[in-house]
Design an enzyme around this catalytic site. Sequence first.
Site, short mmCIF file in Angstrom:
data_model
loop_
_atom_site.label_atom_id
_atom_site.label_comp_id
_atom_site.label_asym_id
_atom_site.label_seq_id
_atom_site.Cartn_x
_atom_site.Cartn_y
_atom_site.Cartn_z
N LYS A 92 30.34 92.01 116.97
CA LYS A 92 30.35 92.81 118.33
C LYS A 92 30.24 94.37 117.93
O LYS A 92 29.83 95.11 118.63
CB LYS A 92 31.39 92.17 119.20
CG LYS A 92 30.84 90.96 119.87
CD LYS A 92 32.05 90.55 120.72
CE LYS A 92 32.95 89.71 120.13
NZ LYS A 92 34.18 89.27 121.04
N ARG A 130 31.26 80.41 110.29
CA ARG A 130 30.35 81.25 111.17
C ARG A 130 28.97 81.25 110.80
O ARG A 130 28.58 80.97 109.75
CB ARG A 130 31.01 82.60 111.45
CG ARG A 130 30.95 83.54 110.38
CD ARG A 130 31.27 84.87 110.44
NE ARG A 130 32.58 85.00 111.29
CZ ARG A 130 32.77 85.49 112.57
NH1 ARG A 130 31.65 86.14 113.10
NH2 ARG A 130 33.91 85.53 113.11
N GLU A 176 36.91 87.26 122.81
CA GLU A 176 37.64 88.53 123.11
C GLU A 176 36.54 89.19 124.19
O GLU A 176 35.48 89.40 123.61
CB GLU A 176 37.93 89.23 122.05
CG GLU A 176 39.05 90.25 122.33
CD GLU A 176 39.40 91.49 121.12
OE1 GLU A 176 39.19 90.72 119.95
OE2 GLU A 176 39.79 92.16 121.47
#
Length: 564
Positions: free
Chosen positions: A274, A264, A38
């Site tokens: 982020k 992850r 994204e």
Amino acid sequence: MSSENQGSVSSNFIKNIINEDLKNNKNDGRVHTRFPPEPNGYLHIGHAKSICLNFGLAKEYDGLCNLRFDDTNPSKEEVEYVESIQEDVRWLGFDWEDRLFYASDYFEKMYEYGVDLVKAGKAFVCDLSGEEIRETRGTLKEPGKESPYRNRSVEENLDLFQRMRSGEFPDGSRVLRAKIDMASPNINMRDPVLYRIAKVKHHRTGDKWCIYPMYDYAHPLSDAYEGITHSICTLEFEDHRPLYDWVLDALDFQPHPQQIEFARLNLTNTVMSKRKLRELVENEAVDGWNDPRMPTICGLRRKGYTPESIRDFCDRIGVAKSNSVVDIALLEHCIREDLKLKAPRMMGVLQPLKVVITNYPEDETEILKAENNPENPEMGHREMIFSREIYIEKEDFMEDPPKKFFRLAPGKEVRLKYAYIIRCDEVIKDSETGDVVELRCSYDPDTKSGSDSSGKKVKGTLHWVSKKESVPARVRLYDHLFLEKENEETGEIVVELNPHSMKELDCALVEFGFKTYDAGQQFQFMRHGYFSLDPIDGIDNDELVFNRIVSLRDTWAKIQKSQK
Ligand code: ATP
Ligand code: MG
């Protein structure tokens, strides 16, 4: 090893799935993956894991990997991020060829599929507010309540959905929801929202749309349009998989991509989302996304990390099905391993102390031969200039040393690397502060490196630079951005910002030879670690600017050794 690891992913459960699919000729034997960021921030080392995995699998199975921007949330997305992401993926060494896509390219098709779902009685327009939807969703123990709008006629739904699109209704007033099961044990299946109204300008589609698809709807459709076979994502989407499948089954995509989840990457001594990284930038806790302390790809690049070292790291951490935290020392180990044979050894004195060699003629200089990399003889030699005035490291001298101090002290001898053995005869101090400001030493002409006939043995070897042939430098030493502390009551590990994550030394001196190197290049400063010439400030000024990538102390190698 590290330069060849591109595209080979160590054996993992995802490969087992792919192997099985290939055996059954599922997807006609194709392997097609994607990396779907994204564009709401810069990529970090966690994304590197996903990039190496997706592009690596495609390469290994002779398949394809797309780069797709998952740009369905325009209020947080920007072109700056779209560009930086492409730069970072390319820098890591991966190529999407002509397969750069945007979820926003599919908005029209997604809308049409929304219409199809409505026509099939599988979606409806709901007038409940966001809060009401949340309140009626139920809990893990209790089923949700059906929306009073759930049984609207197909005609009414079609009309409302079209009017949502044409901008008749304010933000938040209506949504399109899937009609699945409000009693499903999986909350994601309780009539999830597929479309929301948001009158926000999109960085690609401008004002064309005022309804935007939700991730859980847009993602499976984007995958299916692109012919993705294996849609690899992180574990938190495991509970969303039934919805992923529902969307594609409801619209008759057969066979459709398979979502596969993996753990992850989490790293010690840093944060990795982020959102949190953006906060650090916005609060000016760091000097931008590319601050060398950041775990971002551009931060690591600026610090001096190589793509090879990051790929090697991603290879070594492997791919697993359960979450864990990787020690940042492993990442540091990988860059040391990569630079060991590549980076030239040079001398840099970080905190200089002047040394005058009293028995060396004032106007004489001589050329010495220095190895560029003792571990890699192919890198050859360079010349260093020796003369009467040189600088050594302040901490390599002690006036009153403890027993095991093998460096310089009054009356003691040490070797200057590639030069002579010197003895400290006199210490000169600042008359006001009492600080040592200069040493008077004498050298032994019979001890020249390579032709030493003195038979002398000394324990210490020091790095040095000559006064005439050195260049001023600013050196930035970094420590971890975050410190890990154990909460005394709960035993939980909490991270807090390290107030001493950077120290800048502004009167260092380095070998003259640095003048010929390019910004961004890596070196080893003898005894101090690996450094790079800062790509931004590095060579623009009168002084060179260096970043320390890592010190030479390899804590990872130590941990490994003690475990064996
Ligand atoms: P963040 O929470 O940092 O914003 P994200 O998952 O929202 O991360 P995306 O841009 O959506 O970021 O991620 C693109 C891809 O990278 C996704 O497939 C995601 O699963 C993967 N990814 C993100 N963070 C990690 C991580 N720490 N380890 C491995 N893969 C990751
Ligand atoms: Mg995300």
